[in-house]
Structures are given as structure tokens and as C-alpha cells.
Design an enzyme around this catalytic site. Structure first.
Site, PDB file in Angstrom:
ATOM      1  N   GLY A 211       0.830  -1.205   0.000  1.00 59.81           N
ATOM      2  CA  GLY A 211       0.000   0.000   0.000  1.00 59.81           C
ATOM      3  C   GLY A 211       0.857   1.244   0.000  1.00 59.81           C
ATOM      4  N   GLY A 213       0.446   5.885   0.220  1.00 61.60           N
ATOM      5  CA  GLY A 213      -0.419   7.049   0.398  1.00 61.60           C
ATOM      6  C   GLY A 213       0.407   8.317   0.418  1.00 61.60           C
ATOM      7  N   GLY A 214      -0.235   9.403   0.838  1.00 59.47           N
ATOM      8  CA  GLY A 214       0.438  10.684   0.844  1.00 59.47           C
ATOM      9  C   GLY A 214       1.601  10.761   1.815  1.00 59.47           C
ATOM     10  N   MET A 215       1.507  10.008   2.915  1.00 55.94           N
ATOM     11  CA  MET A 215       2.553  10.074   3.943  1.00 55.94           C
ATOM     12  C   MET A 215       3.692   9.102   3.690  1.00 55.94           C
ATOM     13  SD  MET A 215       2.137  12.180   6.635  1.00 55.94           S
ATOM     14  CE  MET A 215       2.671  11.348   8.133  1.00 55.94           C
ATOM     15  N   ASP A 327     -10.441   8.890  11.640  1.00 55.69           N
ATOM     16  CA  ASP A 327     -10.473   8.489  10.234  1.00 55.69           C
ATOM     17  C   ASP A 327     -11.059   7.082  10.085  1.00 55.69           C
ATOM     18  OD1 ASP A 327     -10.148   8.960   7.535  1.00 55.69           O
ATOM     19  OD2 ASP A 327      -8.069   8.267   7.481  1.00 55.69           O
TER      20      ASP A 327
END
Length: 413
Positions: A211, A213-215, A327
Site C-alpha cells: 500500500g 499514500g500521501g505520507m 479516520d
């Protein structure tokens, strides 16, 4: 545990059969018996294996095995599977070809199947083209990178050096090592095309990307000595110099460390290596609920309620520890192979302080900042993330339940 009789058309369900818990696809037919549905599953799995082994199996050869009452359902399943396999193999099959042979087929389902798999094939083709444009290293450079990576111990490395003399291209050598289960396909790709990519973090061997993501990126990894699988979240290198994001990542580590519950992914370790910050957590074999619903359709009501009840117990525990998740959504809930739900990703969590904290220790969120996912966010959190509390998480969990039983978010357009 949910019973064997929970068979529903258009829903994904969990059943217990012969000691195993499994998710049943929305292809199960409530008009057929339990054994008929299982027989059709077995036939389709064998059909898939035949394609994977390089054969081109004939649909007609499988139809005589089942009773007349199950045959039409089996035809639909096998045709969709044949369509997928042909697209994956680079062909462009026409759904009309199947409809002419079996006029009672669901044409709309075939068109949707073809559209979805062509989109997937296009994405895979783009990835292959990017890899082809990258310059592959030589066999000698591959061996040097393999030694530097730390993946292979010296005795085995000496044997690989001997074998490498048979090859003139690094790709061929890497393929041999993958076939021998010395490397994973991702590790082989990194060795040949991405020399600056990490393959080890401390005692953890990175095996593949699961996976991003932005981080940062999440890897599947294996502890070299303990032989225990783990998920490692790595902060993006270009974000490591951002003080705010670095603090947020450290906050995630702090939150993860204080949560110990069967329905929350367990944190094992955290650290930094070569300027890379990482968090090591339990690796869960399973699927997140967003992907599950996209693949199998909405869950049956009993399964959806069971899943959400498990998530609610995780949230109850987290709230008692002073942690507000902020979240909660389907993609942050994993369903493992045994039917257990695991809450993950506390990257946006806030630690509630009963006493007012000093500015440097307070919530990292600024007034008016929006954090979370809009489709599942409570109104007060949408106005100001600092207003999110335990009730906000419960609201998001309610929106998640709506998604699980309908296949869409409550306010999705």
C-alpha cells in the site's frame, strides 16, 4: 460464527464450512443447494488453474459435471472467468461470442466484467512499459547490489555467484532466483531497476509493497531471526525534513504503542535508518472492507453487523485509552481470513488530554484544519478536526455500516 445457511444473492457473506471461515462471493445462488454452490466454486477454481498453467480449457467440458438446475449458473460463472483470463492473456474477446453460444447469459454482467478487466489490464500494461523503459543493470552489478542489500547470507551468495556465470542478463538471473524462492518478484525488480530503494530495515527483510499514500509506503516484511511477518509503514523521504509531518508520524508511533486490543493492529517496533522513519506492525492476512465490498458486493446484514460490532469494541477500548481515531472508514478496517476485524491506521489520531497540554504537546491539528475522509466524517469534524471526539468516531462507524450494506457512502453523489 455465522451459520452455513446464510446464502444470499447479491451479498457477500461469511460461512463456516469444514472448519474454515470464508467470504462467499456474490456469485453464490440462493436457489441452489449449499453443495451445488461449493461444487461450482471447485469447478471454477480448477478452470482458473488450467488457464494459469498455460492451457486453454473449454467451457463445455465442465458443464456435464453439474445437474441441470445448476448448469445455467455455472455457465455464467465460467464465461465471466474465461473472459477475464483471455483479457489477462492479452486477447480482446467479444462478449457477443459467448452470447451466441449461450443466449441466456446475463449480457450486462459480461460487459461490466470485460470493462473492469480491460481497465486492470491497461494499468498493468502501463507498469510494464515503465519497467521496460528503465535501464536494467548488468549481472555483475546485480550481484554487487544483492551483496550490499544484506538480503542473502555469504554462503548462499557464493552459490549464487557460481550460478550467475550461466547468465548474460540480470533479468534472467533474477527470474531464476525468484523461481527458487530466494527473492520475491518485487525484490528482483528493485535489484535490477531501482538501486536506491531499501530492501532491509533493521532486522526486517522487505518483501513487497502492499500500500501507499500521501505520507508514505507500507511494505510486507519478514523478521530475519523470528521469521515473523510484519507490515512496515515508511515515511516518505521527501517528507522527513518537514517538522510537522515528522511530528505527526511520531504521534502515530506513540498512539500505536499504547493500543493493545484483539481488534486493533498491534504495533511491534519503530525506528529510523538512513534518514528513513518507520513503524513496524502486525501483518494481517485479509482484505480491507472497502475492497471487499467493491469485489464481492454489499455484505449481508448479519455479517455487516458482526463486522461493525467488532470495530465498535476496538473503538470503545481506544476511547478509554484517550485515543480519538478521526479516520474511521471501510478502508481502515481489515477483515482477516478467520473473520476477525482489525482497526488500522492511527495516523490522524488525537490523544485526548484531560488536563490542558502545553502548546508543544497539544494536538498537532490547527484550528479550522480538515482531517479525515469527507464521506465518513461527522459534521463537527468537518468544521474543525480539533472538535472530533468519541462521538465523531461512532458517527463515522455508522457511515461505514451504511456502506457495508448498501455499497455506497451515505451522502455519495
Amino acid at each position: 460464527m455465522l451459520g452455513e445457511n446464510l446464502l444470499t444473492t447479491g451479498k457477500a457473506d461469511a460461512i463456516h464450512y469444514r472448519g474454515q471461515t470464508r467470504i462467499v462471493k456474490n456469485t453464490w445462488n440462493s436457489m441452489l443447494t449449499h453443495d451445488q454452490n461449493l461444487q461450482i466454486d471447485t469447478i471454477c477454481e480448477a478452470f482458473e488453474r488450467a488457464w494459469s498453467s498455460g492451457q486453454t480449457p473449454a467451457i463445455e467440458d465442465r458443464l456435464a459435471i453439474v445437474s441441470d438446475s445448476a448448469r445455467s449458473h455455472l455457465v455464467q460463472r465460467l464465461v465471466e472467468q474465461d473472459l477475464q483470463c483471455r483479457i489477462r492473456s492479452g486477447f480482446t474477446p467479444d462478449p457477443d461470442m459467448y452470447v451466441r453460444r449461450w443466449p441466456d447469459l446475463d449480457r450486462r454482467a459480461l460487459d461490466a466484467c470485460a470493462r473492469d478487466w480491460r481497465h486492470t489490464a491497461d494499468e498493468l500494461n502501463v507498469t510494464s512499459q515503465k519497467a521496460a523503459r528503465a535501464k536494467a543493470c548488468s549481472v555483475e552489478e546485480c550481484l554487487q547490489r544483492l551483496q550490499k542489500s544484506g538480503l542473502i547470507q555469504e554462503p548462499q551468495l557464493n552459490h549464487i555467484r557460481t550460478v550467475a556465470g550461466e547468465y548474460t542478463q540480470a533479468e534472467a538471473l533474477a527470474t531464476r532466483l525468484v523461481q527458487a524462492h530466494v527473492l520475491t518478484p518485487w525484490q528482483a525488480h528493485v535489484l535490477i531497476f531501482e538501486p536506491n530503494e531499501l530492501l532491509m530495515l533493521g532486522e526486517y527483510v522487505l518483501q513487497e509493497i502492499v500500500g501507499s499514500g500521501g505520507m508514505g509506503t507500507v511494505y510486507r516484511a519478514m523478521h530475519r531471526r523470528m521469521k515473523r511477518p510484519a507490515a512496515i509503514k515508511v515515511l516518505r523521504r521527501d517528507l522527513a525534513h518537514s517538522a510537522d509531518l515528522a511530528k505527526r508520524f511520531l504521534r502515530e508511533v506513540e498512539v500505536a504503542a499504547r493500543l493493545h486490543h484483539p481488534n486493533i493492529v498491534t504495533a511491534y517496533d519503530a525506528g529510523e535508518q538512513a534518514g528513513v522513519s518507520f513503524l513496524v506492525s502486525e501483518f494481517v492476512e485479509g482484505q480491507n472492507l472497502a475492497d471487499l465490498v467493491r469485489e464481492y458486493g454489499p455484505l449481508s446484514l448479519p455479517l455487516a453487523v458482526d463486522v461493525v460490532c467488532q470495530a465498535a469494541r476496538a473503538l470503545e477500548y481506544a476511547h478509554k485509552q484517550g485515543v480519538i481515531h478521526r479516520d474511521i472508514k471501510p478502508s481502515n478496517l481489515l477483515l482477516d481470513d478467520m473473520g476477525n476485524v482489525k482497526l488500522l491506521d492511527v495516523g490522524l489520531a488525537r490523544i485526548h488530554q484531560e488536563q490542558k497540554a502545553a502548546p508543544a504537546e497539544s494536538d498537532l491539528t490547527m484550528s479550522g484544519m480538515i482531517m479525515g475522509t469527507f464521506d465518513y466524517m461527522s459534521p463537527e469534524q468537518a468544521m474543525d478536526a480539533r472538535m472530533a471526539d468519541a462521538q465523531s468516531d461512532v458517527y463515522s462507524l455508522g457511515c461505514t455500516l451504511f456502506f457495508l450494506i448498501t455499497g455506497r457512502a451515505p451522502y455519495a453523489r
